[in-house]
Write a protein that holds these residues in place. Structure first.
Motif, mmCIF file in Angstrom:
data_model
loop_
_atom_site.group_PDB
_atom_site.id
_atom_site.type_symbol
_atom_site.label_atom_id
_atom_site.label_comp_id
_atom_site.label_asym_id
_atom_site.label_seq_id
_atom_site.Cartn_x
_atom_site.Cartn_y
_atom_site.Cartn_z
ATOM 1 N N MET A 91 0.837 -1.198 0.000
ATOM 2 C CA MET A 91 0.000 0.000 0.000
ATOM 3 C C MET A 91 0.875 1.252 0.000
ATOM 4 O O MET A 91 0.554 2.261 -0.640
ATOM 5 C CB MET A 91 -0.937 0.006 1.209
ATOM 6 C CG MET A 91 -2.031 -1.052 1.156
ATOM 7 S SD MET A 91 -3.143 -0.903 -0.252
ATOM 8 C CE MET A 91 -4.117 0.517 0.222
ATOM 9 N N GLU A 92 2.002 1.193 0.698
ATOM 10 C CA GLU A 92 2.943 2.304 0.662
ATOM 11 C C GLU A 92 3.502 2.487 -0.747
ATOM 12 O O GLU A 92 3.607 3.615 -1.246
ATOM 13 C CB GLU A 92 4.091 2.039 1.645
ATOM 14 C CG GLU A 92 3.693 2.080 3.102
ATOM 15 C CD GLU A 92 3.548 3.511 3.597
ATOM 16 O OE1 GLU A 92 4.127 4.420 2.979
ATOM 17 O OE2 GLU A 92 2.827 3.715 4.585
ATOM 18 N N LEU A 93 3.845 1.383 -1.406
ATOM 19 C CA LEU A 93 4.355 1.466 -2.769
ATOM 20 C C LEU A 93 3.280 1.973 -3.726
ATOM 21 O O LEU A 93 3.567 2.749 -4.646
ATOM 22 C CB LEU A 93 4.865 0.090 -3.228
ATOM 23 C CG LEU A 93 6.078 -0.474 -2.480
ATOM 24 C CD1 LEU A 93 6.410 -1.877 -2.998
ATOM 25 C CD2 LEU A 93 7.282 0.444 -2.637
ATOM 26 N N LYS B 162 5.514 8.440 -8.901
ATOM 27 C CA LYS B 162 6.908 8.119 -8.582
ATOM 28 C C LYS B 162 7.245 6.679 -8.943
ATOM 29 O O LYS B 162 8.066 6.036 -8.295
ATOM 30 C CB LYS B 162 7.161 8.349 -7.092
ATOM 31 C CG LYS B 162 6.900 9.781 -6.647
ATOM 32 C CD LYS B 162 7.075 9.943 -5.141
ATOM 33 C CE LYS B 162 6.774 11.365 -4.695
ATOM 34 N NZ LYS B 162 6.891 11.516 -3.216
ATOM 35 N N SER B 163 6.612 6.175 -10.007
ATOM 36 C CA SER B 163 6.794 4.769 -10.364
ATOM 37 C C SER B 163 8.229 4.448 -10.754
ATOM 38 O O SER B 163 8.682 3.313 -10.607
ATOM 39 C CB SER B 163 5.853 4.386 -11.509
ATOM 40 O OG SER B 163 6.093 5.189 -12.641
ATOM 41 N N GLY B 164 8.963 5.440 -11.245
ATOM 42 C CA GLY B 164 10.350 5.195 -11.639
ATOM 43 C C GLY B 164 11.238 4.775 -10.492
ATOM 44 O O GLY B 164 12.307 4.191 -10.713
ATOM 45 N N ARG C 211 6.267 -2.131 -9.957
ATOM 46 C CA ARG C 211 5.341 -1.352 -10.780
ATOM 47 C C ARG C 211 4.209 -2.233 -11.298
ATOM 48 O O ARG C 211 3.042 -1.818 -11.324
ATOM 49 C CB ARG C 211 6.072 -0.683 -11.940
ATOM 50 C CG ARG C 211 6.995 0.446 -11.526
ATOM 51 C CD ARG C 211 7.283 1.395 -12.677
ATOM 52 N NE ARG C 211 7.949 0.755 -13.793
ATOM 53 C CZ ARG C 211 9.262 0.639 -13.929
ATOM 54 N NH1 ARG C 211 10.057 1.131 -12.994
ATOM 55 N NH2 ARG C 211 9.784 0.068 -14.986
ATOM 56 N N VAL C 212 4.551 -3.435 -11.716
ATOM 57 C CA VAL C 212 3.536 -4.371 -12.215
ATOM 58 C C VAL C 212 2.566 -4.742 -11.084
ATOM 59 O O VAL C 212 1.346 -4.769 -11.271
ATOM 60 C CB VAL C 212 4.192 -5.632 -12.808
ATOM 61 C CG1 VAL C 212 3.138 -6.698 -13.115
ATOM 62 C CG2 VAL C 212 4.970 -5.283 -14.063
ATOM 63 N N ILE C 213 3.117 -5.029 -9.902
ATOM 64 C CA ILE C 213 2.263 -5.379 -8.759
ATOM 65 C C ILE C 213 1.337 -4.213 -8.404
ATOM 66 O O ILE C 213 0.150 -4.416 -8.136
ATOM 67 C CB ILE C 213 3.130 -5.774 -7.551
ATOM 68 C CG1 ILE C 213 3.878 -7.092 -7.843
ATOM 69 C CG2 ILE C 213 2.273 -5.938 -6.292
ATOM 70 C CD1 ILE C 213 4.868 -7.499 -6.772
ATOM 71 N N CYS C 214 1.867 -2.996 -8.416
ATOM 72 C CA CYS C 214 1.042 -1.821 -8.105
ATOM 73 C C CYS C 214 -0.072 -1.646 -9.136
ATOM 74 O O CYS C 214 -1.209 -1.303 -8.770
ATOM 75 C CB CYS C 214 1.911 -0.568 -8.046
ATOM 76 S SG CYS C 214 2.938 -0.468 -6.563
ATOM 77 N N LEU C 215 0.237 -1.890 -10.399
ATOM 78 C CA LEU C 215 -0.785 -1.778 -11.438
ATOM 79 C C LEU C 215 -1.894 -2.800 -11.210
ATOM 80 O O LEU C 215 -3.089 -2.469 -11.284
ATOM 81 C CB LEU C 215 -0.163 -1.975 -12.823
ATOM 82 C CG LEU C 215 -1.131 -1.985 -14.005
ATOM 83 C CD1 LEU C 215 -1.872 -0.660 -14.103
ATOM 84 C CD2 LEU C 215 -0.394 -2.285 -15.309
ATOM 85 N N LEU C 216 -1.514 -4.033 -10.909
ATOM 86 C CA LEU C 216 -2.512 -5.076 -10.661
ATOM 87 C C LEU C 216 -3.323 -4.770 -9.399
ATOM 88 O O LEU C 216 -4.540 -4.983 -9.364
ATOM 89 C CB LEU C 216 -1.819 -6.437 -10.528
ATOM 90 C CG LEU C 216 -1.113 -6.960 -11.791
ATOM 91 C CD1 LEU C 216 -0.350 -8.244 -11.481
ATOM 92 C CD2 LEU C 216 -2.119 -7.187 -12.912
ATOM 93 N N LEU C 217 -2.636 -4.259 -8.369
ATOM 94 C CA LEU C 217 -3.316 -3.908 -7.130
ATOM 95 C C LEU C 217 -4.319 -2.780 -7.370
ATOM 96 O O LEU C 217 -5.451 -2.807 -6.861
ATOM 97 C CB LEU C 217 -2.286 -3.496 -6.079
ATOM 98 C CG LEU C 217 -2.798 -3.141 -4.675
ATOM 99 C CD1 LEU C 217 -3.592 -4.284 -4.074
ATOM 100 C CD2 LEU C 217 -1.619 -2.768 -3.767
#
Length: 518
Positions: free
Chosen positions: A150-152, A160-162, A169-175
Motif C-alpha cells: 500500500m505504501e508502494l 513516482k513509479s520510476g 510497478r507491475v504489482i502496483c498496477l494489478l493492485l
C-alpha cells in the motif's frame, strides 16, 4: 498510532520497555507512550509468556493536515456509548478490508463486531488474530506485506513509479486494478494505515480519518440551559490561509452534513488564524453572510447540548480528516440548496450593488472571464505541480479565446476577474474600453524563481471585511454575465456558477492547445 512491524524500523530507537502479549496490548503500549512522551518512531519488543521475541510494535505520531495530534488517548472509553458515536461512514459498507494489524484497525473492527455484527472484516495480516476473534472476521496469511505494498501503491499513484522497479510497478498496477474492481461493487471499504495522505480512490480510507469519523461528536459540553431539545454544533474552527470561497464551500458542506444528522449548525468563526478576521471575538461569517440557523452565537453559548467543531477535530477542508464530510464537497453541489444556505447579508449586498459595473446592472451582453495567474501560471505549474495544472493555457492564447467567444456569443463587453497585475495589463491592452472590471489589489510575483508564498501574504490584505466584500462583488458580477470563460477551475468559477444557477448561455474551460472552432 501503534503498529505491528516485522522488525526494528531503520533509524528507529528501541525502547527499554518490553511488553508481553495480551488482548489489550495496543492500549498498554499507547498508555506507556503518552505517559512517557515517547519519541515518534520508537519500537517496542513484544514477547510471549516464555520470553520469546514475537514481533515489534512501533509508535507513529498522528498527523492532521501536517500537525501532530493525540486525540485518541481514551477511545476505548468513548467507544462504550453507541449514542455518542457516528456510524455514518461505516454504515455505507458491508465488508471492511484492513491492510495492517495496527491500533486503530483493531479498534474499528472490534467496534463493528459489537455494534454492527452483520458487517464482515478481513485482515491482510494474520497477526490481527492475536487480538480478536469472531466468525465475521477473516485473517489472511500475510505478515506486513499488504501494508508495504500500500505504501508502494501510494508512491505509484503519486507519479513516482520510476523509483519502484519493474516488478513492483507491475504489482502496483494489478493492485490498483483490483481496488477499482472492488470500488465498482460499492460495498467494500479498504482501511489503510498511511497517516497523512488523501487517497485518489474513494474506497480507501486512512484508519486515523475513520476514527475521526466515528468519534467527532463525543466531546459535548453544557454552556447553559437553553435549547435542551437541540444539539448545536459551533463552527468555530480556524480558517488559516483558506480563501473565502473555500470557507464558504466547506461551511455549506458542514451545514448539509450536520442538518442531515439532526444537529443545528451555528457559525462562530472567531478563532485565529483567519485571514479575514479583523477583530478578536468577531464571527467572520457575519461580515458577509446571514446566520446559518435561527440560533444566534450568543444563544448557542448559553445552550445545554453544544459540540465545538474545534474541540472535536472538525477542521476546514477536513475531508482529509473526516472522510464522511467529503460527501458534500467532493460531488456536484445542488445550486438551489446552496443558495438557500449561503445568503449574503444586507451590508454585503449593498456593497456589491455599488461596485457592480453599470453595464452588468443594465443587463447588457457580457462575457465573464476568470483569468487566474500568479501561482497558477503555466510556467509555475510546470515547476511546482505539473500533473495537477498541466493543461493551463498560455496567457496570450487565452486572451485570443476570450476575443473569439466574445464575438461568437455576441457579447459587447468582457468582465475580467484576475488577481495577476501582468495579466490585467495584457487584457487592458487587448480589449481597451470593452473591458469591465472591479478595482482590486493585484499581485506581481515571480513564482518560478522565488519561494512559493500564499497569495494573501503577497497582496498584504489588511482589512478582511473590505477584501472579502470586494471579492464577492467580483463573483456576483461574474454570476450576472451572459456566459463564463475561465483558464483555471477555481473557487471564483465555482461560486459564480452556484450564484448563476443554470442561466449561463455558455460555460467554457479554455485549456492548452485551444484553437478557434472555425
Amino acid at each position: 498510532m501503534i503498529k505491528i512491524c516485522n522488525g526494528m524500523a531503520a533509524g528507529s530507537d528501541k525502547a527499554d520497555q518490553a511488553f508481553s502479549l495480551s488482548e489489550n496490548l495496543f492500549i498498554e503500549v499507547r498508555d506507556y507512550v503518552y505517559k512517557n512522551k515517547t519519541a515518534d518512531g520508537t519500537c517496542f519488543s513484544v514477547r510471549d509468556a516464555g520470553g520469546r521475541q514475537l514481533f515489534w510494535m512501533q509508535y507513529k505520531e498522528n498527523l492532521v493536515l501536517g500537525e501532530k495530534r493525540s486525540d485518541f488517548t481514551d477511545y476505548e472509553k468513548r467507544f462504550l456509548d453507541e449514542a455518542d458515536l457516528d456510524f455514518s461512514l461505516l454504515d455505507q459498507y458491508r465488508t471492511f478490508v484492513f491492510t495492517e494489524a495496527e491500533e486503530y484497525s483493531i479498534a474499528i473492527a472490534g467496534l463493528l463486531q459489537k455494534y454492527r455484527p452483520e458487517k464482515k472484516c478481513v485482515f491482510l495480516d494474520k497477526r490481527a488474530g492475536l487480538f480478536m476473534k469472531g466468525n465475521k472476521v477473516r485473517f489472511l496469511p500475510f505478515r506486513g506485506a499488504a501494508g508495504r505494498y500500500m505504501e508502494l501503491l501510494k508512491r505509484w499513484m503519486q507519479g513516482k513509479s520510476g523509483e519502484l522497479g519493474l516488478v513492483n510497478r507491475v504489482i502496483c498496477l494489478l493492485l490498483y486494478k483490483k481496488i477499482k474492481q472492488l470500488e465498482a461493487r460499492g460495498d467494500v471499504c479498504i482501511v489503510a494505515a498511511e497517516k497523512d495522505y488523501l487517497w485518489p480512490v474513494e474506497i480507501i480510507y486512512n484508519s486515523v480519518k475513520m476514527m475521526y469519523s466515528i468519534l467527532w461528536c463525543t466531546k459535548k459540553k453544557t454552556l447553559g440551559d437553553k435549547n435542551p431539545d437541540k444539539t448545536i454544533v459551533l463552527l468555530d474552527y480556524p480558517c488559516y490561509n483558506e480563501g473565502l470561497i473555500s470557507i464558504v464551500k466547506w461551511t455549506y458542506a458542514h451545514v448539509r452534513w450536520l442538518s442531515e444528522k439532526g444537529y443545528v449548525p451555528v457559525s462562530d468563526m472567531h478563532t485565529r488564524p483567519n485571514q479575514y478576521l479583523n477583530a478578536d471575538g468577531d464571527d467572520m461569517w457575519s461580515y458577509f453572510f446571514e446566520p446559518l440557523s435561527e440560533i444566534t452565537v450568543q444563544e448557542a453559548h448559553e445552550s445545554k447540548n453544544v459540540i465545538s467543531a474545534a474541540d472535536n477535530g472538525i477542521l476546514l477542508g477536513e475531508a482529509k480528516v473526516n472522510p464522511y464530510q467529503g460527501k458534500w464537497i467532493n460531488h456536484p453541489i445542488n445550486t438551489d440548496e446552496f443558495n438557500k444556505i449561503i445568503r449574503v447579508n444586507e451590508e454585503t449586498q449593498a456593497y456589491i450593488e455599488a461596485e457592480m459595473p453599470q453595464e452588468i446592472r443594465q443587463g447588457k451582453r457580457i462575457l465573464g472571464v476568470v483569468m487566474r495567474g500568479t501561482g497558477y501560471r503555466k510556467e509555475v505549474a510546470e515547476k511546482w505541480n505539473k500533473e495537477w495544472r498541466k493543461d493551463i493555457v498560455d496567457a496570450d492564447v487565452f486572451l485570443q479565446a476570450c476575443n473569439y467567444y466574445k464575438d461568437e456569443l455576441k457579447c459587447e463587453y468582457i468582465f475580467l476577474a484576475t488577481e495577476d497585475a501582468e495579466y490585467f495589463d495584457m487584457a487592458q491592452n487587448a480589449f481597451g474600453d470593452k473591458l469591465l472590471f472591479i478595482d482590486q489589489k493585484r499581485a506581481v510575483y515571480d513564482y518560478v524563481n522565488k519561494e512559493y508564498i500564499p497569495l494573501n501574504q503577497i497582496l498584504g490584505l489588511k482589512d478582511g471585511v473590505l477584501a472579502g466584500r470586494n471579492y464577492l462583488s467580483i463573483i456576483k458580477s461574474l454570476a450576472a454575465c451572459s456566459s463564463l470563460l475561465f483558464n483555471v477551475n477555481c473557487g471564483a468559477v465555482d461560486m459564480a456558477r452556484y450564484w448563476n444557477g443554470e442561466r449561463y448561455e455558455s460555460v467554457r474551460h479554455i485549456e492548452s492547445g485551444w484553437k478557434p472552432e472555425r
